[in-house]
Motif scaffolding. Structure first.
Motif, PDB file in Angstrom:
ATOM      1  N   TYR A  32      -3.640  -0.986  -1.527  1.00 42.60           N
ATOM      2  CA  TYR A  32      -3.460   0.266  -2.119  1.00 42.60           C
ATOM      3  C   TYR A  32      -4.282   1.335  -0.993  1.00 42.60           C
ATOM      4  O   TYR A  32      -5.558   0.800  -0.817  1.00 42.60           O
ATOM      5  CB  TYR A  32      -3.933   0.457  -3.444  1.00 42.60           C
ATOM      6  N   VAL A  33      -3.654   2.208  -0.645  1.00 38.86           N
ATOM      7  CA  VAL A  33      -4.393   3.508  -0.122  1.00 38.86           C
ATOM      8  C   VAL A  33      -5.126   3.998  -1.156  1.00 38.86           C
ATOM      9  O   VAL A  33      -4.631   4.209  -2.513  1.00 38.86           O
ATOM     10  CB  VAL A  33      -3.467   4.098   0.707  1.00 38.86           C
ATOM     11  N   ALA A  50      -9.573  10.195   1.577  1.00 37.32           N
ATOM     12  CA  ALA A  50      -8.659   9.138   1.502  1.00 37.32           C
ATOM     13  C   ALA A  50      -9.005   8.095   2.369  1.00 37.32           C
ATOM     14  O   ALA A  50      -9.746   8.379   3.353  1.00 37.32           O
ATOM     15  CB  ALA A  50      -7.454   9.674   1.467  1.00 37.32           C
ATOM     16  N   ILE A  51      -8.709   6.688   1.842  1.00 30.70           N
ATOM     17  CA  ILE A  51      -9.103   5.772   2.949  1.00 30.70           C
ATOM     18  C   ILE A  51      -8.090   4.904   2.947  1.00 30.70           C
ATOM     19  O   ILE A  51      -7.319   4.593   2.119  1.00 30.70           O
ATOM     20  CB  ILE A  51     -10.367   5.133   2.341  1.00 30.70           C
ATOM     21  N   SER A  52      -7.728   4.345   4.159  1.00 36.30           N
ATOM     22  CA  SER A  52      -6.617   3.233   4.492  1.00 36.30           C
ATOM     23  C   SER A  52      -7.110   1.747   3.663  1.00 36.30           C
ATOM     24  O   SER A  52      -8.004   1.813   3.098  1.00 36.30           O
ATOM     25  CB  SER A  52      -6.444   2.946   5.862  1.00 36.30           C
ATOM     26  N   GLY A  56     -10.482   1.057   7.623  1.00 41.60           N
ATOM     27  CA  GLY A  56     -10.641   1.656   8.894  1.00 41.60           C
ATOM     28  C   GLY A  56     -10.226   3.011   9.237  1.00 41.60           C
ATOM     29  O   GLY A  56     -10.833   3.487  10.167  1.00 41.60           O
ATOM     30  N   THR A  57      -9.698   3.687   8.408  1.00 36.68           N
ATOM     31  CA  THR A  57      -9.116   5.200   8.569  1.00 36.68           C
ATOM     32  C   THR A  57      -9.521   5.887   7.389  1.00 36.68           C
ATOM     33  O   THR A  57      -9.271   5.552   6.250  1.00 36.68           O
ATOM     34  CB  THR A  57      -7.847   5.373   8.981  1.00 36.68           C
ATOM     35  N   ASN A 104       0.012   5.611   8.083  1.00 36.54           N
ATOM     36  CA  ASN A 104      -0.928   5.504   9.347  1.00 36.54           C
ATOM     37  C   ASN A 104      -1.977   6.361   9.110  1.00 36.54           C
ATOM     38  O   ASN A 104      -3.232   5.912   9.435  1.00 36.54           O
ATOM     39  CB  ASN A 104      -0.232   6.146  10.798  1.00 36.54           C
ATOM     40  N   THR A 105      -1.930   7.451   8.475  1.00 34.72           N
ATOM     41  CA  THR A 105      -2.975   8.250   7.976  1.00 34.72           C
ATOM     42  C   THR A 105      -3.036   8.494   6.440  1.00 34.72           C
ATOM     43  O   THR A 105      -1.957   8.669   5.981  1.00 34.72           O
ATOM     44  CB  THR A 105      -3.012   9.489   8.920  1.00 34.72           C
ATOM     45  N   PRO A 106      -4.075   7.898   5.724  1.00 33.63           N
ATOM     46  CA  PRO A 106      -4.176   8.269   4.131  1.00 33.63           C
ATOM     47  C   PRO A 106      -3.728   9.495   4.136  1.00 33.63           C
ATOM     48  O   PRO A 106      -4.343  10.734   4.615  1.00 33.63           O
ATOM     49  CB  PRO A 106      -5.649   7.817   3.985  1.00 33.63           C
TER      50      PRO A 106
END
Length: 126
Positions: A32-33, A50-52, A56-57, A104-106
């Motif tokens: 889950y994001v 938000a977080i990946s 990492g993102t 790719n981006t949360p």
């Protein structure tokens, strides 16, 4: 499905810090994001961070960038929100949310998240 339970809210003076936690049920937390949103009285729910899936993102709202840090521990099924230099305008109910979709981006849009916690109150006094 995943169930989310937030904790760590409370009353703090302006300039202080709090760390929110969101514990997730199940063994697929890393799928889950995760995001944090907040809602102040009389206002719409707004994105905070938000977080990946891997951690990492990260993405942040401009209003909290440089003051808040989102992180996650996939071994503990928990996502955190470290809040520093708190301001009275940070007062709100804070919600964590989960999305199983791939990004790719949360995302910063609440409609992208399918699962929500019950919220925890954060009050910052001036």
């Amino acid at each position: 499905q995943v169930q989310l339970v937030e904790s760590g809210g409370g009353l703090v003076q302006a300039g202080g810090s709090l760390r929110l936690s969101c514990a997730a049920s199940g063994r697929t937390f890393r799928s889950y994001v995760m995001g944090w949103f907040r809602q102040a009285p009389g206002k719409e729910r707004e994105f905070v961070a938000a977080i990946s899936k891997s951690g990492g993102t990260t993405t942040y709202a401009d209003s909290v960038k440089g003051r808040f840090t989102i992180s996650r521990d996939n071994a503990k099924n928990t996502v955190y929100l470290q809040m520093n230099s708190l301001k009275p305008e940070d007062t709100a109910v804070y919600y964590c949310a989960a999305s199983i979709r791939g990004y790719n981006t949360p995302p910063a849009t609440s409609s992208e998240y399918s699962y929500w916690g019950q919220g925890t109150q954060v009050t910052v006094s001036s």
